[in-house]
Design an enzyme around this catalytic site. Structure first.
Site, short mmCIF file in Angstrom:
data_model
loop_
_atom_site.label_atom_id
_atom_site.label_comp_id
_atom_site.label_asym_id
_atom_site.label_seq_id
_atom_site.Cartn_x
_atom_site.Cartn_y
_atom_site.Cartn_z
N VAL A 75 -8.23 7.50 2.90
CA VAL A 75 -9.59 7.46 2.36
C VAL A 75 -10.58 7.79 3.48
CG1 VAL A 75 -11.28 6.07 1.11
CG2 VAL A 75 -8.84 5.67 0.75
N ASN A 99 -5.83 -1.79 -3.56
CA ASN A 99 -6.02 -2.83 -2.55
C ASN A 99 -6.26 -4.24 -3.10
OD1 ASN A 99 -5.79 -0.93 -0.48
ND2 ASN A 99 -7.98 -0.47 -0.49
N PRO A 168 -1.68 7.14 -3.25
CA PRO A 168 -0.62 7.27 -4.26
C PRO A 168 -0.33 5.93 -4.94
CG PRO A 168 0.02 8.35 -2.22
CD PRO A 168 -1.23 7.57 -1.92
N HIS A 198 8.96 1.58 3.29
CA HIS A 198 9.33 0.58 2.27
C HIS A 198 10.69 -0.06 2.57
CE1 HIS A 198 6.36 2.06 -1.07
NE2 HIS A 198 5.76 1.54 -0.02
N THR A 199 11.18 0.14 3.77
CA THR A 199 12.35 -0.58 4.25
C THR A 199 11.98 -2.03 4.56
OG1 THR A 199 14.00 -0.72 6.01
CG2 THR A 199 11.94 0.29 6.61
N ASP A 258 14.95 -0.20 9.00
CA ASP A 258 16.16 0.61 9.16
C ASP A 258 16.18 1.67 8.06
OD1 ASP A 258 16.86 -0.74 6.83
OD2 ASP A 258 18.22 -2.13 7.83
#
Length: 333
Positions: A75, A99, A168, A198-199, A258
């Site tokens: 943004v 948010n 997104p 996102h791990t 990881d």
């Protein structure tokens, strides 16, 4: 002889210039890792110490700080606009759909800022604090390290509409997500590598509920989600209620940075729709998912590169913007 001495000087200058890390910004200014070496030599040490303390207290904070930097950069560029509270002239980005009820870590940023103001008053920007905190969070949880280019300044405004439109969403189509990345100068490789964050971290039931019960509006679940995994998720994510219930994005190693996130995608066990579509909706992204699932080192290298690239989205440099004294509000002059 004169020529060779000159050549040696040029070579030694090249050796210390962080060529690959300098992001040329729109205003013609540069970001570079040594930006605070003289004005605030302990800056990076102070950031790392407070981030480490926060992550030791709550492992989830690493993902929260990483996400804050991402939601800021998408943004108006990496300008700390996400940190501004609402005021007479500002409608905070904290109120946006991506948010609201989920962006967190603001108190950690406040603590870092207070410590830096004490050590080097009015020197280190909130935007740079977020970029450093994102890197430190990655390293602390076992991920790659990289030199963070610095020299961003802070915005004097926020964009609620930009936050609603540019970030997104979990239920966006693959094409929409890719378009949102391309709008920021990022490509499909960056998309897949950065999704690998996102791990670590959690998602709320409300972010993936439609996959469990009504993926396409026909009352059917998403069949690209492993059905035994889906059944497990339903126990704590009912059709209605439980919106804020938290689930690990990577159930295999939820607090370790990881490549198991990518291995989960191969097994159709990505939690969010926006995760699984990387494997199901594009041949190019599918190949990248496979590469990173089989080769963690390759993923780590690309993640570091893509984080530097994301950190270079339209920063304010030179005399543009300001260095906020308090990250939550613009300076009073």
């Amino acid at each position: 002889m004169g020529h060779s001495v000159g050549f040696i000087i040029v070579l030694s200058l090249l050796a210390i210039a962080p060529l690959c890390l300098c992001g040329k910004t729109i205003a013609g200014g540069y970001l570079y890792p040594q930006f605070y070496d003289h004005s605030c030599p302990k800056a990076q040490e102070i950031v790392k110490y407070i981030v480490a303390k926060a992550v030791a207290k709550e492992a989830r904070m690493a993902a929260s700080l990483l996400r804050l930097h991402f939601h800021d950069c998408f943004v108006k560029g990496c300008d700390a606009s996400i940190l501004l509270d609402s005021s007479r002239t500002i409608i905070s980005e904290k109120r946006s759909n991506p948010n609201r009820d989920s962006a967190r870590g603001f108190e950690v940023i406040d603590e870092i800022k207070a410590a830096l103001e004490k050590a080097c008053p009015h020197t280190v920007s909130c935007a740079d604090i977020m970029a450093l905190a994102a890197r430190d969070s990655t390293v602390l949880t076992g991920g790659p390290n990289w030199e963070v280019p610095l020299g961003r300044r802070d915005s004097t405004g926020a964009s609620l509409s930009g936050s609603n439109n540019n970030i997104p969403a979990p239920n966006n189509t693959f094409q929409t997500i890719l378009t949102k990345f391309k709008r920021q100068g990022l490509n499909i490789v960056d998309l897949v590598a950065l999704s690998g964050s996102h791990t670590i971290g959690n998602a709320r039931c409300t972010s993936f509920r439609q996959r469990l019960y009504n993926q396409s509006g026909n009352g059917q679940p998403d069949y690209t989600l492993d059905q035994s995994y889906a059944a497990q998720l339903r126990t704590n994510c009912p059709r209605s209620g439980g919106d804020q219930n938290l689930f690990f994005l990577d159930f295999v190693s939820p607090i370790k940075f990881d490549n198991s996130y990518f291995k989960n995608l191969l097994a159709y066990k990505g939690l969010l729709n926006s995760d699984q579509v990387l494997f199901t909706k594009s041949a190019v992204s599918r190949e990248l998912v496979k590469k990173y699932a089989y080769n963690q080192e390759l993923f780590f290298q690309q993640f570091a590169k893509s984080m530097i690239k994301m950190g270079n989205i339209s920063p304010l440099t030179g005399y543009r913007g300001e260095v906020r004294k308090n990250c939550r509000k613009v300076n009073a002059y």
